[in-house]
Design a protein around this motif. Structure first.
Motif, short mmCIF file in Angstrom:
data_model
loop_
_atom_site.label_atom_id
_atom_site.label_comp_id
_atom_site.label_asym_id
_atom_site.label_seq_id
_atom_site.Cartn_x
_atom_site.Cartn_y
_atom_site.Cartn_z
N PRO A 209 15.79 5.74 7.37
CA PRO A 209 14.60 6.28 6.49
C PRO A 209 13.54 7.06 7.23
CG PRO A 209 14.68 4.02 5.46
CD PRO A 209 14.94 4.16 6.56
N ARG A 210 14.30 8.04 6.88
CA ARG A 210 13.08 9.26 8.07
C ARG A 210 11.51 8.81 7.16
NH1 ARG A 210 14.37 10.67 11.36
NH2 ARG A 210 12.66 12.06 12.08
N ARG A 211 10.83 8.17 6.25
CA ARG A 211 9.46 8.18 5.71
C ARG A 211 9.32 7.16 4.82
NH1 ARG A 211 10.30 13.60 4.18
NH2 ARG A 211 9.16 14.07 6.12
N PHE A 212 8.34 6.01 4.60
CA PHE A 212 7.95 5.57 3.29
C PHE A 212 6.50 5.35 3.10
CE2 PHE A 212 11.07 2.70 6.13
CZ PHE A 212 11.56 2.58 4.97
N VAL A 213 6.15 5.03 2.10
CA VAL A 213 4.62 5.41 2.02
C VAL A 213 4.44 3.55 2.00
CG1 VAL A 213 2.93 4.99 0.32
CG2 VAL A 213 4.44 6.86 0.01
N ILE A 214 3.33 3.50 2.77
CA ILE A 214 2.86 2.44 3.25
C ILE A 214 1.35 1.51 2.48
CG2 ILE A 214 1.65 0.53 4.74
CD1 ILE A 214 4.00 0.87 5.95
N LEU A 215 1.65 0.41 1.36
CA LEU A 215 0.80 0.40 0.77
C LEU A 215 -0.58 -0.35 1.09
CD1 LEU A 215 2.35 0.15 -3.04
CD2 LEU A 215 0.71 2.25 -2.21
N LEU A 216 -1.77 -0.18 1.10
CA LEU A 216 -2.16 -2.17 1.25
C LEU A 216 -3.10 -2.66 0.52
CD1 LEU A 216 -4.00 -0.26 5.15
CD2 LEU A 216 -1.89 -2.07 4.48
N VAL A 217 -2.65 -3.83 -0.28
CA VAL A 217 -3.07 -4.13 -1.64
C VAL A 217 -3.96 -5.37 -1.34
CG1 VAL A 217 -2.41 -5.31 -4.16
CG2 VAL A 217 -0.82 -3.11 -2.51
#
Length: 89
Positions: free
Chosen positions: A5-13
């Motif tokens: 995949p070209r991009r993701f969203v990384i979430l810091l939880v």
């Protein structure tokens, strides 16, 4: 051959967020960043993504963060890195 995949969203939880009272994971995140594939693999052997101060090696099959730096440092205790699909909009 699988595609990366070209991009993701990384979430810091925060790890202590157990009951979000119906809120989405995105609403519980203390930080998020759109990261793009760098074209290289990280030290973990997984594709490396970078953007907005976050560098992450992500397993594209399981969407698991295998290695992570936030502003050049390891992730603080008590935070979990999650991967969300990038949705343009």
């Amino acid at each position: 051959m699988s595609t990366v995949p070209r991009r993701f969203v990384i979430l810091l939880v925060p790890q202590h967020v157990v009951d979000r009272s119906g809120a989405a994971v995105e609403d519980s995140a203390v930080r998020s960043a759109v990261v793009e594939y760098t074209g290289r693999n990280g030290a973990s052997g997984y594709p490396r993504y970078a953007g907005h101060g976050i560098v992450a090696d992500v397993d594209p099959t399981t969407r698991t963060v295998e290695a992570l730096l936030v502003d050049g440092s390891e992730l603080d205790y008590g935070l979990t890195a999650l991967v969300s699909e990038y949705v343009a909009g």
